[in-house]
Design a protein around this motif. Structure first.
Motif, PDB file in Angstrom:
ATOM      1  N   ILE A 197     -10.853   2.432  -3.609  1.00  0.00           N
ATOM      2  CA  ILE A 197      -9.756   1.541  -3.227  1.00  0.00           C
ATOM      3  C   ILE A 197     -10.092   0.098  -3.584  1.00  0.00           C
ATOM      4  N   GLU A 199      -8.370  -4.096  -3.681  1.00  0.00           N
ATOM      5  CA  GLU A 199      -7.422  -4.926  -2.931  1.00  0.00           C
ATOM      6  C   GLU A 199      -6.015  -4.833  -3.510  1.00  0.00           C
ATOM      7  N   ASN A 206      -4.493  -2.441  -4.609  1.00  0.00           N
ATOM      8  CA  ASN A 206      -3.842  -1.185  -4.246  1.00  0.00           C
ATOM      9  C   ASN A 206      -3.051  -1.278  -2.942  1.00  0.00           C
ATOM     10  N   LEU A 207      -3.319  -2.290  -2.131  1.00  0.00           N
ATOM     11  CA  LEU A 207      -2.865  -2.255  -0.742  1.00  0.00           C
ATOM     12  C   LEU A 207      -1.355  -2.370  -0.576  1.00  0.00           C
ATOM     13  N   SER A 208      -0.655  -3.010  -1.520  1.00  0.00           N
ATOM     14  CA  SER A 208       0.794  -3.186  -1.339  1.00  0.00           C
ATOM     15  C   SER A 208       1.577  -1.928  -1.657  1.00  0.00           C
ATOM     16  N   GLN A 247       0.011   1.397  -1.852  1.00  0.00           N
ATOM     17  CA  GLN A 247      -0.697   2.617  -1.467  1.00  0.00           C
ATOM     18  C   GLN A 247      -1.040   2.566   0.022  1.00  0.00           C
ATOM     19  N   TYR A 258      -3.315   2.440   2.184  1.00  0.00           N
ATOM     20  CA  TYR A 258      -4.690   2.128   2.562  1.00  0.00           C
ATOM     21  C   TYR A 258      -4.725   0.768   3.260  1.00  0.00           C
ATOM     22  N   TYR A 259      -5.892   0.450   3.838  1.00  0.00           N
ATOM     23  CA  TYR A 259      -6.063  -0.777   4.609  1.00  0.00           C
ATOM     24  C   TYR A 259      -7.176  -1.638   4.006  1.00  0.00           C
ATOM     25  N   LYS A 260      -7.193  -2.909   4.378  1.00  0.00           N
ATOM     26  CA  LYS A 260      -8.239  -3.812   3.881  1.00  0.00           C
ATOM     27  C   LYS A 260      -9.622  -3.264   4.179  1.00  0.00           C
ATOM     28  N   ASP A 319     -10.560  -0.379   4.114  1.00  0.00           N
ATOM     29  CA  ASP A 319     -10.869   0.772   3.266  1.00  0.00           C
ATOM     30  C   ASP A 319     -11.377   0.379   1.884  1.00  0.00           C
ATOM     31  N   ILE A 320     -11.302  -0.901   1.528  1.00  0.00           N
ATOM     32  CA  ILE A 320     -11.661  -1.337   0.188  1.00  0.00           C
ATOM     33  C   ILE A 320     -13.092  -0.907  -0.135  1.00  0.00           C
ATOM     34  N   LYS A 336     -10.646   6.942  -2.481  1.00  0.00           N
ATOM     35  CA  LYS A 336      -9.271   7.149  -2.026  1.00  0.00           C
ATOM     36  C   LYS A 336      -9.113   8.508  -1.345  1.00  0.00           C
TER      37      LYS A 336
END
Length: 215
Positions: free
Chosen positions: A57, A59, A61-63, A65, A67-69, A71-72, A76
Motif C-alpha cells: 500500500i 499513500e 492508493n488511499l483515495s 482503495q 486502506y488507511y494511512k 496500512d501504508i 494489500k
C-alpha cells in the motif's frame, strides 16, 4: 452469519445467498478495482474469496482503495484479509504473490470464477489465456480516463502495453465505485443464472451500456 447479510438475504433470497457463500471466486489484483470488489463481494455474502496481488500500500492508493494511512507499507492482500475478518468474520485467502505463467495453475486452482482487475497488459493476457485453456469463466474489469468496461473472456481484447504506465493517469473515485457496483452485480447474476453480461460505463454521462454478447 445470515444476520450480517440481513438486507441482502431479503433482496436476493436465502437460496441464492447460500450459493454465493459456497461459490469460489478469485480476484486478480487488490488495487482500486480489485480491493473494492473483494470488499463488496464479501459484504454481499460471498464466503470463498481469494485475492492475488504482490503490491504494498502507498499513500496515493488511499483515495480510491479501502486502506488507511496506518496500512501504508503493508501488503494489500494482508490488510484486506485482516480487515474483512474483523468486519465480517470471513476468512479471505489473500496471496501476496505475482501471478505468472508458472504459478497460474496453483493460484487460480479451484476457482469457479476468476475476476481480472490487473493494471498491466502482460498480467491480463496471462489470466485470459489460462482461463481459456482450462475453461474457467473469467470477467475482466478495467478503467481508462472516464471509461470503464466489464467484459467476459470470450469478448475481451487485452489493451495495448502503451496504456500500462499507471503512475500519472487521472482516476475518479466515482468511476471506480460505479465500475465496482456494475461488475459485482454482473458476478451475482452469473452465479444466479449463469448469464454472462458485459457492460461499458462512462462517468461523464453516467451511462451504463450493455454489450450484445450474452452467453
Amino acid at each position: 452469519m445470515m444476520s450480517i447479510f440481513f438486507h441482502e438475504n431479503l433482496y436476493r433470497t436465502p437460496a441464492l445467498m447460500t450459493r454465493l457463500q459456497e461459490f469460489p471466486v478469485t480476484i486478480c489484483g487488490a488495487g482500486a478495482l480489485g480491493a473494492n470488489m473483494t470488499e463488496n463481494l464479501a459484504r454481499s455474502g460471498f464466503g470463498k474469496l481469494r485475492v492475488i496481488d504482490r503490491d504494498r500500500i502507498e499513500e496515493r492508493n488511499l483515495s480510491t482503495q479501502p486502506y488507511y494511512k496506518s496500512d501504508i507499507g503493508a501488503y494489500k492482500t494482508k490488510i484486506l484479509t485482516n480487515t474483512l475478518y474483523r468486519a465480517l468474520g470471513i476468512t479471505i485467502d489473500g496471496r501476496a504473490k505475482e501471478l505468472t505463467a508458472d504459478n497460474c495453475s496453483q493460484l487460480l486452482r479451484d476457482s469457479h470464477l476468476v475476476i481480472d482487475t490487473f493494471d498491466n497488459s502482460v498480467a491480463r493476457q496471462g489470466v485470459k489465456e489460462y482461463c481459456q485453456q482450462v475453461q474457467i469463466p473469467c470477467l475482466h474489469v478495467g478503467l481508462a480516463s472516464d471509461y470503464g468496461e466489464i467484459i467476459w473472456n470470450d469478448s475481451y481484447r487485452v489493451p495495448s502495453p502503451a496504456n500500462d504506465d499507471i503512475c500519472d493517469y487521472p482516476l475518479a473515485r466515482n468511476l471506480v465505485m460505479l465500475a465496482v457496483a456494475v461488475a459485482c452485480e454482473v458476478v451475482i447474476t452469473f452465479v444466479a443464472t449463469q448469464k454472462q453480461r458485459s457492460f461499458t460505463i462512462t462517468l461523464a454521462d453516467l451511462a451504463v451500456q450493455p454489450l450484445n454478447d450474452e452467453v
